[in-house]
Design a protein around this motif. Structure first.
Motif, PDB file in Angstrom:
ATOM      1  N   ALA A   7       1.049  -0.853   0.132  1.00 10.97           N
ATOM      2  CA  ALA A   7       0.271   0.310  -0.202  1.00 10.97           C
ATOM      3  C   ALA A   7       0.916   0.774  -0.044  1.00 10.97           C
ATOM      4  O   ALA A   7       0.502   1.994  -1.146  1.00 10.97           O
ATOM      5  CB  ALA A   7      -0.375   0.072   1.126  1.00 10.97           C
ATOM      6  N   LEU A   8       2.302   0.863   0.795  1.00 11.45           N
ATOM      7  CA  LEU A   8       2.575   2.564   0.985  1.00 11.45           C
ATOM      8  C   LEU A   8       3.262   2.524   0.018  1.00 11.45           C
ATOM      9  O   LEU A   8       3.768   4.014  -0.838  1.00 11.45           O
ATOM     10  CB  LEU A   8       3.806   2.011   1.902  1.00 11.45           C
ATOM     11  CG  LEU A   8       3.348   1.942   3.202  1.00 11.45           C
ATOM     12  CD1 LEU A   8       4.604   1.714   4.297  1.00 11.45           C
ATOM     13  CD2 LEU A   8       2.919   4.022   3.571  1.00 11.45           C
ATOM     14  N   ALA A   9       4.024   1.734  -1.484  1.00 12.13           N
ATOM     15  CA  ALA A   9       4.700   1.698  -2.869  1.00 12.13           C
ATOM     16  C   ALA A   9       2.988   2.558  -3.407  1.00 12.13           C
ATOM     17  O   ALA A   9       3.794   3.364  -4.430  1.00 12.13           O
ATOM     18  CB  ALA A   9       5.069   0.328  -3.053  1.00 12.13           C
ATOM     19  N   VAL A  10       2.318   2.109  -3.716  1.00  8.58           N
ATOM     20  CA  VAL A  10       1.186   2.109  -4.529  1.00  8.58           C
ATOM     21  C   VAL A  10       0.916   3.328  -4.387  1.00  8.58           C
ATOM     22  O   VAL A  10       0.327   4.706  -4.885  1.00  8.58           O
ATOM     23  CB  VAL A  10      -0.264   1.345  -3.944  1.00  8.58           C
ATOM     24  CG1 VAL A  10      -1.079   2.048  -5.092  1.00  8.58           C
ATOM     25  CG2 VAL A  10      -0.163  -0.033  -4.335  1.00  8.58           C
ATOM     26  N   VAL A  11       0.389   4.122  -2.957  1.00 10.26           N
ATOM     27  CA  VAL A  11       0.705   5.799  -2.957  1.00 10.26           C
ATOM     28  C   VAL A  11       1.226   6.355  -3.007  1.00 10.26           C
ATOM     29  O   VAL A  11       1.436   7.827  -3.844  1.00 10.26           O
ATOM     30  CB  VAL A  11       0.100   5.463  -1.440  1.00 10.26           C
ATOM     31  CG1 VAL A  11      -0.033   7.320  -0.916  1.00 10.26           C
ATOM     32  CG2 VAL A  11      -1.563   4.642  -1.119  1.00 10.26           C
ATOM     33  N   LEU A  35      10.390   9.188 -18.211  1.00 10.93           N
ATOM     34  CA  LEU A  35      10.803   7.900 -17.483  1.00 10.93           C
ATOM     35  C   LEU A  35      10.305   7.615 -16.126  1.00 10.93           C
ATOM     36  O   LEU A  35      10.314   6.394 -15.319  1.00 10.93           O
ATOM     37  CB  LEU A  35      12.067   6.683 -18.396  1.00 10.93           C
ATOM     38  CG  LEU A  35      12.310   7.702 -19.377  1.00 10.93           C
ATOM     39  CD1 LEU A  35      13.708   6.950 -19.805  1.00 10.93           C
ATOM     40  CD2 LEU A  35      11.736   5.858 -20.004  1.00 10.93           C
ATOM     41  N   VAL A  36      10.610   8.433 -15.621  1.00  9.08           N
ATOM     42  CA  VAL A  36      10.925   8.728 -13.687  1.00  9.08           C
ATOM     43  C   VAL A  36       8.779   7.724 -14.049  1.00  9.08           C
ATOM     44  O   VAL A  36       8.608   7.394 -12.667  1.00  9.08           O
ATOM     45  CB  VAL A  36      11.657   9.569 -13.192  1.00  9.08           C
ATOM     46  CG1 VAL A  36      11.314  10.281 -11.702  1.00  9.08           C
ATOM     47  CG2 VAL A  36      13.360   9.047 -13.488  1.00  9.08           C
ATOM     48  N   THR A  37       8.406   9.228 -14.253  1.00 12.74           N
ATOM     49  CA  THR A  37       6.992   9.324 -13.609  1.00 12.74           C
ATOM     50  C   THR A  37       5.897   8.100 -14.218  1.00 12.74           C
ATOM     51  O   THR A  37       5.626   7.613 -13.434  1.00 12.74           O
ATOM     52  CB  THR A  37       6.378  10.866 -14.166  1.00 12.74           C
ATOM     53  OG1 THR A  37       6.982  10.588 -15.735  1.00 12.74           O
ATOM     54  CG2 THR A  37       7.136  11.861 -13.403  1.00 12.74           C
ATOM     55  N   CYS A  38       6.167   7.803 -15.553  1.00 14.31           N
ATOM     56  CA  CYS A  38       5.621   6.732 -16.033  1.00 14.31           C
ATOM     57  C   CYS A  38       6.135   5.166 -15.318  1.00 14.31           C
ATOM     58  O   CYS A  38       5.103   4.460 -15.639  1.00 14.31           O
ATOM     59  CB  CYS A  38       5.244   6.378 -17.702  1.00 14.31           C
ATOM     60  SG  CYS A  38       5.500   7.450 -18.421  1.00 14.31           S
ATOM     61  N   GLY A  39       7.617   4.776 -15.508  1.00 16.11           N
ATOM     62  CA  GLY A  39       7.837   3.767 -14.934  1.00 16.11           C
ATOM     63  C   GLY A  39       7.290   3.909 -12.977  1.00 16.11           C
ATOM     64  O   GLY A  39       7.071   2.553 -12.690  1.00 16.11           O
ATOM     65  N   ALA A  40       6.907   5.245 -12.445  1.00 17.95           N
ATOM     66  CA  ALA A  40       7.025   4.767 -10.690  1.00 17.95           C
ATOM     67  C   ALA A  40       4.852   3.956 -11.066  1.00 17.95           C
ATOM     68  O   ALA A  40       4.757   3.257 -10.320  1.00 17.95           O
ATOM     69  CB  ALA A  40       7.023   6.164 -10.323  1.00 17.95           C
ATOM     70  N   ALA A  45       0.340   1.031 -10.254  1.00 21.11           N
ATOM     71  CA  ALA A  45      -0.630   0.185 -11.230  1.00 21.11           C
ATOM     72  C   ALA A  45      -0.413  -1.436 -11.111  1.00 21.11           C
ATOM     73  O   ALA A  45      -1.419  -2.608 -10.784  1.00 21.11           O
ATOM     74  CB  ALA A  45      -0.932   0.411 -12.379  1.00 21.11           C
ATOM     75  N   ALA A  46       1.014  -1.358 -11.550  1.00 21.96           N
ATOM     76  CA  ALA A  46       0.996  -3.424 -10.742  1.00 21.96           C
ATOM     77  C   ALA A  46       0.987  -4.101 -10.041  1.00 21.96           C
ATOM     78  O   ALA A  46       0.322  -5.335  -9.703  1.00 21.96           O
ATOM     79  CB  ALA A  46       2.007  -3.896 -11.395  1.00 21.96           C
ATOM     80  N   ILE A  47       1.408  -3.325  -9.061  1.00 22.71           N
ATOM     81  CA  ILE A  47       1.277  -3.751  -7.569  1.00 22.71           C
ATOM     82  C   ILE A  47      -0.052  -3.277  -7.105  1.00 22.71           C
ATOM     83  O   ILE A  47      -0.761  -4.315  -5.849  1.00 22.71           O
ATOM     84  CB  ILE A  47       1.831  -2.762  -6.663  1.00 22.71           C
ATOM     85  CG1 ILE A  47       3.376  -3.178  -6.920  1.00 22.71           C
ATOM     86  CG2 ILE A  47       1.837  -3.153  -5.138  1.00 22.71           C
ATOM     87  CD1 ILE A  47       4.193  -1.794  -6.261  1.00 22.71           C
ATOM     88  N   SER A  48      -0.611  -2.350  -7.324  1.00 26.27           N
ATOM     89  CA  SER A  48      -2.758  -2.496  -6.750  1.00 26.27           C
ATOM     90  C   SER A  48      -3.280  -3.311  -7.279  1.00 26.27           C
ATOM     91  O   SER A  48      -3.857  -3.801  -6.246  1.00 26.27           O
ATOM     92  CB  SER A  48      -3.301  -1.126  -7.784  1.00 26.27           C
ATOM     93  OG  SER A  48      -2.879  -1.177  -8.977  1.00 26.27           O
ATOM     94  N   MET A  91      -7.975   2.385  -5.690  1.00 24.41           N
ATOM     95  CA  MET A  91      -6.168   2.599  -5.655  1.00 24.41           C
ATOM     96  C   MET A  91      -5.695   1.447  -7.157  1.00 24.41           C
ATOM     97  O   MET A  91      -5.260   1.977  -8.447  1.00 24.41           O
ATOM     98  CB  MET A  91      -6.067   1.828  -5.027  1.00 24.41           C
ATOM     99  CG  MET A  91      -5.341   2.947  -3.736  1.00 24.41           C
ATOM    100  SD  MET A  91      -4.706   1.624  -2.288  1.00 24.41           S
ATOM    101  CE  MET A  91      -5.126   0.435  -2.026  1.00 24.41           C
ATOM    102  N   ALA A  92      -7.137   0.666  -7.270  1.00 25.29           N
ATOM    103  CA  ALA A  92      -6.353  -0.127  -8.832  1.00 25.29           C
ATOM    104  C   ALA A  92      -6.802   1.049 -10.089  1.00 25.29           C
ATOM    105  O   ALA A  92      -6.327   0.796 -10.922  1.00 25.29           O
ATOM    106  CB  ALA A  92      -6.876  -1.505  -8.606  1.00 25.29           C
ATOM    107  N   THR A  93      -8.223   1.140 -10.161  1.00 25.88           N
ATOM    108  CA  THR A  93      -8.797   2.337 -11.262  1.00 25.88           C
ATOM    109  C   THR A  93      -7.722   3.763 -11.205  1.00 25.88           C
ATOM    110  O   THR A  93      -7.335   3.522 -12.593  1.00 25.88           O
ATOM    111  CB  THR A  93     -10.348   2.220 -10.712  1.00 25.88           C
ATOM    112  OG1 THR A  93     -10.577   1.780 -10.421  1.00 25.88           O
ATOM    113  CG2 THR A  93     -11.367   3.388 -11.822  1.00 25.88           C
TER     114      THR A  93
END
Length: 645
Positions: A7-11, A35-40, A45-48, A91-93
């Motif tokens: 959860a901390l990573a997603v937020v 790259l930084v913003t898209c990657g993060a 999204a992948a974690i959510s 969060m996922a959406t």
């Protein structure tokens, strides 16, 4: 699997990426910021997705406390993340849609000179929305609420060299502040009633204060009804419901990715999320629920009516967003909170798809947004054309696209409620379904069919968007096509009880989602019939008889101008509030400040002193006989004073 680290990573990954892109733009450059913003956001999204799965399987809300925020008397607030199905869905959406928009922006904003700033704003917007949906208290929710409001101002006015963009950004900011004032009053009322702003405490005590009253302007008002209505006013502003909707179409002045981000899964859905999150309050406030249903149903048909006459491709989709939000609200108003969230979920995909598809059209035509200058594009940009069809089919609720499952569930629940406001919302929702299909296919036919109206030089350069813009569109198209089918059983079907696991509260006897499964067959078929009728009317008017709309507009000119000019809400507000404020400000400035305060205060005293000094200076003439005369007068005066005494 530990929920807290995920959860901390997603937020906080979007926040970290925003800081890096914004503060170190010169060091990492445009490509580094992208790259930084898209990657993060992609990682978030992948974690959510597995995070949502773990939340559902683990059952019950989990609270991840990060730090103590403030403790003043009874006000004890911690920065914490509330993890339950509702926040997991959001969060996922949010992250999935935001990730597609981030990637799409690489191509759409390729020529912009301020790419790092734009990408930083997008990621920071995402962070604030995630802070909002994971809030465990109303103050943290308000923090995220105001954060997305601030970022909407920055993103709508991103092209600040345009006066129209600056005006739209200010308008969005001011109109939202009107709603936010009601929201703040609602938070104060909740604290007064419950002695806390923490959601678990509020939810636990809600039944105890359900029948209490509070003195409001000399009127003993039901406490929860008053508090809920004040909170809903905040939702009306953020989610652009009728009366506080005027900012949303003007938000189209921002870049198209901004329009998609604001209108699809983030800012405008915050109001819907807040009402659903506070379902334990609204369920004990039937008056507030009735107001939510009436406002939602009215907004749905009101915005759809305006969308039928707009000519800017993005404004048509913007009014569609306003209308679809009305569906979500009247779902909540008839206690079909799960159906409202289901439509929020499916809407995120097909509305982002439509905005990004319109962005591809605008990109292909060199910035043109007026549909009257389009036409004949279907064979020039066939991929975009196909994607716009998918988004329109889902938006119109055509079987068996995602929007069909969620929109029909809302209408069935409104009918099943059996209440007056439920039938009111159902009736308006049916007509809105007709209008939605009409303006969707009007957009398709005017944009992609008929003779080209853009000019030969423009048509010669029309080309499909680059793959970096098309791949995100494919992802959204998949969601617009299949998300409803695969998620229906979890949101409103056989698995819904285990899926929601108490994160949405509905009183016994209010379960309209369950009752909707038993409505008559014709009730379930009516929305599809109305949608198909809308498509047929659009086909006749814009393909078979393209001169018919102009004839009807001339024949019913007054009505056409009323709809085209958005029922003159902007003009009325300008006359009632803007001009009045300017007149009052001008009067206070010139009469109050200039004449009274400055005239009698600093300016008046300084003027009197200056005049006195000027008169005194006239005595210093430099002639000896003047001075001798003054001395003589002085001696005579002293002698006279002495003799009188």
């Amino acid at each position: 699997m530990a929920l807290a680290p995920l959860a901390l990573a997603v937020v906080f990954l979007p926040l970290a990426a925003s800081a890096i892109a914004g503060l170190f733009a010169r060091a990492i450059g445009d490509r580094g910021a992208q790259l930084v913003t898209c990657g993060a956001v992609i990682v978030s999204a992948a974690i959510s997705i597995p995070l949502l799965r773990e939340i559902v399987l683990s059952g019950g809300p989990h609270v991840v406390t990060i730090a103590q925020w403030m403790a003043v008397g009874r006000l004890d607030i911690a920065w914490s993340l509330r993890l339950d199905t509702l926040s997991g869905i959001m969060m996922a959406t949010v992250t999935i849609v935001s990730a597609t928009i981030h990637v799409y922006s690489i191509g759409y904003m390729a020529e912009d000179p301020s790419i790092p700033r734009f990408m930083s704003y997008l990621s920071l917007f995402t962070f604030f929305m995630l802070s909002l949906v994971t809030a465990n208290n109303l103050v943290q929710l308000f923090f995220g609420w105001e954060g997305v409001g601030l970022l909407s101002y920055l993103l709508i006015g991103f092209w600040h060299e345009r006066d129209s963009a600056n005006a739209a950004a200010i308008k969005a900011f001011v109109v939202n502040r009107v709603g936010d004032f009601g929201f703040a009053l609602g938070i104060f009322a909740v604290f007064l009633l419950f002695g806390s702003v923490n959601l678990p405490t509020i939810f636990a005590k809600a039944p105890e204060v359900a029948h209490s009253t509070i003195d409001f302007l000399g009127w003993q008002a039901p406490s929860l009804t008053l508090a809920s209505i004040l909170l809903f006013i905040g939702a009306m502003g953020k989610s652009a419901q009728i009366g506080l909707h005027t900012w949303l179409p003007d938000a189209m002045e921002g870049p198209t990715p901004v329009s998609a981000l604001i209108h699809a899964a983030t800012m405008v859905t915050a109001g819907v999320f807040m009402v659903v999150r506070l379902s334990p309050l609204f369920e004990y406030a039937p008056g507030a629920l009735g107001l939510v249903a009436v406002v939602g149903g009215t907004t749905a048909i009101f915005a759809a009516t305006i969308g039928m006459a707009q000519n800017d491709i993005k404004r048509v989709i913007a009014y569609s967003t306003c209308s679809q939000l009305g569906y979500m609200f009247f779902a909540a108003g008839v206690s079909a909170f799960a159906a409202g969230m289901f439509h929020l979920f499916t809407h995120a995909f097909f509305k982002a798809l439509l905005f990004l598809g319109s962005g591809s059209v605008i990109h292909a035509l060199g910035g043109e947004q007026d549909m009257r200058r389009m036409g004949g594009l279907w064979n020039k940009i066939p991929i975009t054309y196909a994607m716009m069809w998918i988004g329109s089919l889902s938006l119109a609720g055509i079987p068996f696209f995602s929007g069909y499952y969620s929109k029909d569930a809302i209408l069935a629940a409104a009918w099943a409620s059996g209440t007056g406001v439920g039938r009111y919302a159902f009736s308006l929702g049916l007509f809105t379904a007709f209008m939605t299909a009409f303006y969707s296919w009007r957009l398709l036919f005017m944009t992609f069919h008929g003779r080209p109206r853009a000019g030969e030089d423009v048509m010669h350069h029309v080309h499909e968007s680059p793959w970096v813009m098309l791949i995100p569109v494919f992802v959204l198209a998949a969601g617009a096509t299949f998300a409803g089918y695969f998620m229906e059983k979890y949101f409103i079907g056989s698995e819904s009880a285990a899926f929601w696991n108490g994160s949405i509260f509905v009183l016994p006897g209010h379960n309209t989602v369950a009752a909707a499964r038993h409505v008559p067959l014709y009730i379930g078929l009516l929305p599809t019939f109305f949608a198909l009728a809308g498509i047929a009317v659009a086909f006749v008017g814009y393909i078979l008889q393209p001169e018919l709309p102009a004839r009807l507009a001339f024949r019913f000119r007054a009505l056409y101008l009323l709809v085209l000019n958005k029922f003159y809400f902007d003009e009325a507000y300008d006359r009632l509030f803007v001009r009045s404020a300017f007149v009052m400000g001008d009067g206070l400035w010139k009469s109050g400040d200039g004449t009274v305060i400055d005239g009698l205060g600093p300016d008046g005293i300084s003027a009197a002193t200056r005049d006195l000094a000027r008169q005194a200076s006239r005595l210093q003439s430099g002639y000896v006989y003047h001075y001798a005369f003054v001395m003589l007068i002085g001696v005579v005066g002293l002698v006279t004073w002495y003799l009188v005494r």
